[in-house]
Design a protein around this motif. Structure first.
Motif, PDB file in Angstrom:
ATOM      1  N   GLY A  11     -70.435  10.834 -35.936  1.00 58.40           N
ATOM      2  CA  GLY A  11     -69.600  11.374 -37.008  1.00 58.40           C
ATOM      3  C   GLY A  11     -70.280  11.305 -38.372  1.00 58.40           C
ATOM      4  N   GLU A  12     -69.617  11.914 -39.356  1.00 61.59           N
ATOM      5  CA  GLU A  12     -70.190  12.000 -40.702  1.00 61.59           C
ATOM      6  C   GLU A  12     -70.457  10.618 -41.298  1.00 61.59           C
ATOM      7  OE1 GLU A  12     -67.747  14.226 -43.504  1.00 61.59           O
ATOM      8  OE2 GLU A  12     -68.663  13.127 -45.157  1.00 61.59           O
ATOM      9  N   PHE A  13     -69.454   9.728 -41.176  1.00 59.84           N
ATOM     10  CA  PHE A  13     -69.619   8.419 -41.827  1.00 59.84           C
ATOM     11  C   PHE A  13     -70.637   7.554 -41.105  1.00 59.84           C
ATOM     12  CE2 PHE A  13     -65.347   9.856 -43.108  1.00 59.84           C
ATOM     13  CZ  PHE A  13     -65.649  10.059 -44.447  1.00 59.84           C
ATOM     14  N   GLY A  14     -70.647   7.698 -39.762  1.00 59.53           N
ATOM     15  CA  GLY A  14     -71.643   6.981 -38.969  1.00 59.53           C
ATOM     16  C   GLY A  14     -73.051   7.404 -39.367  1.00 59.53           C
ATOM     17  N   LEU A  15     -73.217   8.690 -39.580  1.00 65.36           N
ATOM     18  CA  LEU A  15     -74.543   9.193 -39.964  1.00 65.36           C
ATOM     19  C   LEU A  15     -74.933   8.687 -41.356  1.00 65.36           C
ATOM     20  CD1 LEU A  15     -76.992  10.976 -39.318  1.00 65.36           C
ATOM     21  CD2 LEU A  15     -75.779  12.879 -40.394  1.00 65.36           C
ATOM     22  N   ILE A  16     -73.979   8.729 -42.276  1.00 61.71           N
ATOM     23  CA  ILE A  16     -74.267   8.243 -43.640  1.00 61.71           C
ATOM     24  C   ILE A  16     -74.668   6.763 -43.592  1.00 61.71           C
ATOM     25  CG2 ILE A  16     -73.299   7.828 -45.950  1.00 61.71           C
ATOM     26  CD1 ILE A  16     -71.473  10.280 -45.472  1.00 61.71           C
ATOM     27  N   ASP A  17     -73.925   5.984 -42.802  1.00 62.66           N
ATOM     28  CA  ASP A  17     -74.252   4.556 -42.626  1.00 62.66           C
ATOM     29  C   ASP A  17     -75.650   4.367 -42.059  1.00 62.66           C
ATOM     30  OD1 ASP A  17     -72.184   3.191 -43.576  1.00 62.66           O
ATOM     31  OD2 ASP A  17     -71.213   2.754 -41.631  1.00 62.66           O
ATOM     32  N   GLY A  32     -75.707   2.506 -55.369  1.00 67.74           N
ATOM     33  CA  GLY A  32     -76.315   3.534 -54.516  1.00 67.74           C
ATOM     34  C   GLY A  32     -75.287   4.181 -53.605  1.00 67.74           C
ATOM     35  N   ILE A  33     -75.689   4.471 -52.367  1.00 72.64           N
ATOM     36  CA  ILE A  33     -74.819   5.134 -51.396  1.00 72.64           C
ATOM     37  C   ILE A  33     -73.584   4.278 -51.096  1.00 72.64           C
ATOM     38  CG2 ILE A  33     -74.681   5.833 -48.958  1.00 72.64           C
ATOM     39  CD1 ILE A  33     -77.547   6.708 -49.135  1.00 72.64           C
ATOM     40  N   GLY A  34     -72.425   4.908 -50.989  1.00 72.26           N
ATOM     41  CA  GLY A  34     -71.244   4.205 -50.500  1.00 72.26           C
ATOM     42  C   GLY A  34     -70.017   4.326 -51.379  1.00 72.26           C
ATOM     43  N   ASP A  35     -70.200   4.572 -52.652  1.00 75.91           N
ATOM     44  CA  ASP A  35     -69.027   4.728 -53.508  1.00 75.91           C
ATOM     45  C   ASP A  35     -68.819   6.226 -53.788  1.00 75.91           C
ATOM     46  OD1 ASP A  35     -66.904   4.111 -55.374  1.00 75.91           O
ATOM     47  OD2 ASP A  35     -67.816   2.118 -55.539  1.00 75.91           O
ATOM     48  N   ASP A  36     -67.888   6.540 -54.680  1.00 73.85           N
ATOM     49  CA  ASP A  36     -67.617   7.953 -54.958  1.00 73.85           C
ATOM     50  C   ASP A  36     -68.745   8.610 -55.738  1.00 73.85           C
ATOM     51  OD1 ASP A  36     -65.039   8.160 -53.713  1.00 73.85           O
ATOM     52  OD2 ASP A  36     -64.344   6.784 -55.267  1.00 73.85           O
ATOM     53  N   ALA A  37     -69.463   7.826 -56.489  1.00 81.69           N
ATOM     54  CA  ALA A  37     -70.618   8.353 -57.222  1.00 81.69           C
ATOM     55  C   ALA A  37     -71.650   7.238 -57.344  1.00 81.69           C
ATOM     56  CB  ALA A  37     -70.204   8.838 -58.610  1.00 81.69           C
ATOM     57  N   LEU A  94     -80.937  12.780 -54.327  1.00 84.39           N
ATOM     58  CA  LEU A  94     -79.725  12.969 -53.531  1.00 84.39           C
ATOM     59  C   LEU A  94     -80.041  13.948 -52.411  1.00 84.39           C
ATOM     60  CD1 LEU A  94     -78.132  13.360 -56.857  1.00 84.39           C
ATOM     61  CD2 LEU A  94     -76.793  12.050 -55.229  1.00 84.39           C
ATOM     62  N   LEU A  95     -79.413  13.731 -51.265  1.00 88.16           N
ATOM     63  CA  LEU A  95     -79.683  14.553 -50.091  1.00 88.16           C
ATOM     64  C   LEU A  95     -78.383  15.113 -49.532  1.00 88.16           C
ATOM     65  CD1 LEU A  95     -81.266  15.473 -47.533  1.00 88.16           C
ATOM     66  CD2 LEU A  95     -80.850  13.175 -46.602  1.00 88.16           C
ATOM     67  N   SER A  96     -78.265  16.429 -49.498  1.00 88.31           N
ATOM     68  CA  SER A  96     -77.099  17.043 -48.867  1.00 88.31           C
ATOM     69  C   SER A  96     -77.529  17.807 -47.631  1.00 88.31           C
ATOM     70  CB  SER A  96     -76.379  17.954 -49.854  1.00 88.31           C
ATOM     71  OG  SER A  96     -75.838  17.159 -50.883  1.00 88.31           O
ATOM     72  N   ILE A 127     -80.018   7.906 -53.575  1.00 86.05           N
ATOM     73  CA  ILE A 127     -78.814   7.280 -54.142  1.00 86.05           C
ATOM     74  C   ILE A 127     -77.522   7.977 -53.728  1.00 86.05           C
ATOM     75  CG2 ILE A 127     -79.997   6.213 -56.106  1.00 86.05           C
ATOM     76  CD1 ILE A 127     -78.902   8.551 -57.839  1.00 86.05           C
ATOM     77  N   GLY A 128     -77.614   9.016 -52.894  1.00 91.19           N
ATOM     78  CA  GLY A 128     -76.377   9.662 -52.465  1.00 91.19           C
ATOM     79  C   GLY A 128     -76.617  11.039 -51.909  1.00 91.19           C
ATOM     80  N   GLY A 129     -75.529  11.744 -51.671  1.00 90.49           N
ATOM     81  CA  GLY A 129     -75.647  13.082 -51.117  1.00 90.49           C
ATOM     82  C   GLY A 129     -74.328  13.538 -50.544  1.00 90.49           C
ATOM     83  N   ASP A 130     -74.395  14.490 -49.638  1.00 90.25           N
ATOM     84  CA  ASP A 130     -73.203  14.976 -48.973  1.00 90.25           C
ATOM     85  C   ASP A 130     -73.604  15.402 -47.565  1.00 90.25           C
ATOM     86  OD1 ASP A 130     -70.493  15.422 -48.905  1.00 90.25           O
ATOM     87  OD2 ASP A 130     -70.640  17.482 -49.633  1.00 90.25           O
ATOM     88  N   THR A 131     -72.678  15.278 -46.643  1.00 89.59           N
ATOM     89  CA  THR A 131     -72.962  15.603 -45.244  1.00 89.59           C
ATOM     90  C   THR A 131     -71.818  16.425 -44.682  1.00 89.59           C
ATOM     91  OG1 THR A 131     -74.057  13.457 -45.064  1.00 89.59           O
ATOM     92  CG2 THR A 131     -73.554  14.574 -43.008  1.00 89.59           C
ATOM     93  N   CYS A 132     -72.143  17.555 -44.061  1.00 92.87           N
ATOM     94  CA  CYS A 132     -71.091  18.334 -43.401  1.00 92.87           C
ATOM     95  C   CYS A 132     -71.691  19.062 -42.215  1.00 92.87           C
ATOM     96  CB  CYS A 132     -70.442  19.308 -44.382  1.00 92.87           C
ATOM     97  SG  CYS A 132     -71.551  20.577 -44.972  1.00 92.87           S
TER      98      CYS A 132
HETATM   99  P1  ADP Z   1     -66.872  11.885 -50.948  1.00 93.43           P
HETATM  100  O1  ADP Z   1     -65.892  12.289 -49.907  1.00 93.43           O
HETATM  101  O2  ADP Z   1     -66.320  11.071 -52.077  1.00 93.43           O
HETATM  102  O3  ADP Z   1     -67.750  13.014 -51.381  1.00 93.43           O
HETATM  103  P2  ADP Z   1     -68.722  11.131 -48.945  1.00 93.43           P
HETATM  104  O4  ADP Z   1     -68.011  10.614 -47.778  1.00 93.43           O
HETATM  105  O5  ADP Z   1     -69.207  12.523 -48.951  1.00 93.43           O
HETATM  106  O6  ADP Z   1     -67.832  10.833 -50.221  1.00 93.43           O
HETATM  107  O7  ADP Z   1     -69.970  10.189 -49.246  1.00 93.43           O
HETATM  108  C1  ADP Z   1     -69.879   8.794 -49.172  1.00 93.43           C
HETATM  109  C2  ADP Z   1     -71.121   8.194 -49.739  1.00 93.43           C
HETATM  110  O8  ADP Z   1     -72.236   8.559 -48.954  1.00 93.43           O
HETATM  111  C3  ADP Z   1     -71.449   8.678 -51.147  1.00 93.43           C
HETATM  112  O9  ADP Z   1     -72.051   7.589 -51.824  1.00 93.43           O
HETATM  113  C4  ADP Z   1     -72.452   9.778 -50.919  1.00 93.43           C
HETATM  114  O10 ADP Z   1     -73.294   9.942 -52.042  1.00 93.43           O
HETATM  115  C5  ADP Z   1     -73.196   9.253 -49.713  1.00 93.43           C
HETATM  116  N1  ADP Z   1     -73.774  10.312 -48.856  1.00 93.43           N
HETATM  117  C6  ADP Z   1     -73.129  11.297 -48.183  1.00 93.43           C
HETATM  118  N2  ADP Z   1     -73.994  12.054 -47.484  1.00 93.43           N
HETATM  119  C7  ADP Z   1     -75.220  11.546 -47.703  1.00 93.43           C
HETATM  120  C8  ADP Z   1     -76.534  11.893 -47.265  1.00 93.43           C
HETATM  121  N3  ADP Z   1     -76.771  12.931 -46.458  1.00 93.43           N
HETATM  122  N4  ADP Z   1     -77.565  11.147 -47.718  1.00 93.43           N
HETATM  123  C9  ADP Z   1     -77.344  10.118 -48.557  1.00 93.43           C
HETATM  124  N5  ADP Z   1     -76.154   9.732 -48.995  1.00 93.43           N
HETATM  125  C10 ADP Z   1     -75.087  10.435 -48.577  1.00 93.43           C
END
Ligand code: ADP
Ligand code: MG
Length: 336
Positions: A11-17, A32-37, A94-96, A127-132
């Motif tokens: 899943g999405e969160f598993g992958l982010i972890d 870094g990764i894990g909060d809203d920003a 950041l990586l989306s 430091i963050g990104g988005d996954t879909c």
């Molecule tokens: P939100 O729903 O608030 O956008 P997300 O669930 O998308 O939060 O992201 C949770 C955390 O994981 C955030 O800190 C985000 O920056 C990070 N994140 C999401 N996707 C990735 C990715 N592909 N690579 C690195 N960090 C990611």
């Protein structure tokens, strides 16, 4: 081997972890990764630089010949190259990801491995990104943040008549590599240059800190097209000497004679990710020792002229006509 199912189960969160767990500790980031920003402290007196690039399967890469490790490196490299072209220091990224069902967990693990190794090489931190998920192609979007003091930032707009035009490394290899890949080739220097270009971050920074370039750009679209951007924004022209173009040994092996085809790859082939910059003549002698220290060759390939001259001069001293596709941006403005 894993399949798409394994990724779906994660899943999405598993992958982010999974990505977050692989990050080096103590990366100098407030959050870094894990909060809203994410949060980081800007260095005092520095401007923040920010750049983003999208890589779309089928447009920018082809999974039939791009291995995930190289793809991960390249996705970061092309963004680092934009920071390099400003003379900046890259800091964070950041990586989306938009991931189609056919992509496996193995593939993503390798993609992340490539990205993290390139990140370590250049001291940048994720430091963050988005996954879909994606119902179409695999899409990678990276954003790189960097910094530089306002007086050292190098723009595209500073070239002046009389400046010399310089380029790092060699040109045309990536375009040659792409051609060989499309013909079924899988190995060799040109192919490696296409699949895994190294951004000239240290070179860009050293040049900027020595206050050498009057303008700078990285070569992503092709030498003439990218030079065209400098010329447009600086309101100047240029003369390029085809004999001075730096061509690698591999390139020369493929083209023992610099044919029109070879010239077209060197002048209009993209994705070399070298730095093209201009500098006033009195600064030229400083450039060679500075870049040679890093093992990076540099060549003077032409001169900035008054506006409305845009010419490539051949070995016979005559202007080469540039009516071929790929030269449009460079030659087009002449006629207006
Ligand atoms: P939100 O729903 O608030 O956008 P997300 O669930 O998308 O939060 O992201 C949770 C955390 O994981 C955030 O800190 C985000 O920056 C990070 N994140 C999401 N996707 C990735 C990715 N592909 N690579 C690195 N960090 C990611
Ligand atoms: Mg999100």
């Amino acid at each position: 081997m894993t399949d798409g199912n394994e990724l779906r189960n994660l899943g999405e969160f598993g992958l982010i972890d999974r990505i977050a767990q692989r990050l080096p500790a103590g990366a100098g980031v407030a959050l870094g990764i894990g909060d809203d920003a994410a949060a980081f402290a800007p260095a005092p007196g520095q401007l923040n630089l920010i750049t983003t690039d999208m890589l779309v399967e089928g447009i920018h890469f082809d999974l039939s010949y791009s291995d995930p490790l190289s793809l991960g490196k390249k996705a970061l490299s092309v963004n680092l190259s934009d920071i390099a072209a400003m003379g900046g220091k890259p800091r964070h990224y950041l990586l989306s990801l938009a991931i189609p069902p056919a992509i496996t967990l193995d593939f993503l693990d390798n993609l992340i491995s490539g990205m993290l190794s390139r990140a370590e090489q250049f001291g940048v931190h994720l430091i963050g990104g988005d996954t879909c998920s994606s119902s179409g192609p695999l899409v990678l979007n990276l954003t790189v943040l960097g910094e530089q003091s306002p007086d050292m930032l190098v723009r595209r707009s500073g070239a002046r008549p009389g400046d010399q035009i310089c380029v790092t490394g060699t040109v045309g290899d990536s375009a040659l590599g792409l051609r060989l890949l499309r013909q079924g080739g899988r190995k060799g220097d040109a192919i490696a240059r296409h699949l895994d270009p190294l951004p000239r971050v240290r070179e860009g920074l050293a040049l900027a800190e020595a206050a050498i370039p009057s303008s700078m750009i990285d070569l992503s679209d092709g030498l003439l097209a990218d030079l065209g951007h400098i010329l447009d924004l600086s309101a100047v022209g240029a003369r390029i000497y085809s004999e001075e173009l730096p061509l690698s040994d591999t390139f020369r092996k493929h083209f023992p004679l610099v044919t029109e085809e070879a010239l077209s790859l060197a002048l209009a082939g993209g994705e070399d990710y070298e730095l093209l910059f201009t500098a006033p003549p009195e600064k030229i002698p400083q450039i060679f020792p500075l870049l040679e220290k890093m093992g990076t060759p540099v060549s003077v390939i032409g001169t900035i002229t008054e506006e409305n001259t845009r010419a490539v001069i051949g070995s016979d001293g005559k202007e080469i006509s540039l009516d071929r596709k790929g030269y449009d941006h460079f030659s087009g403005r002449d006629k207006s």
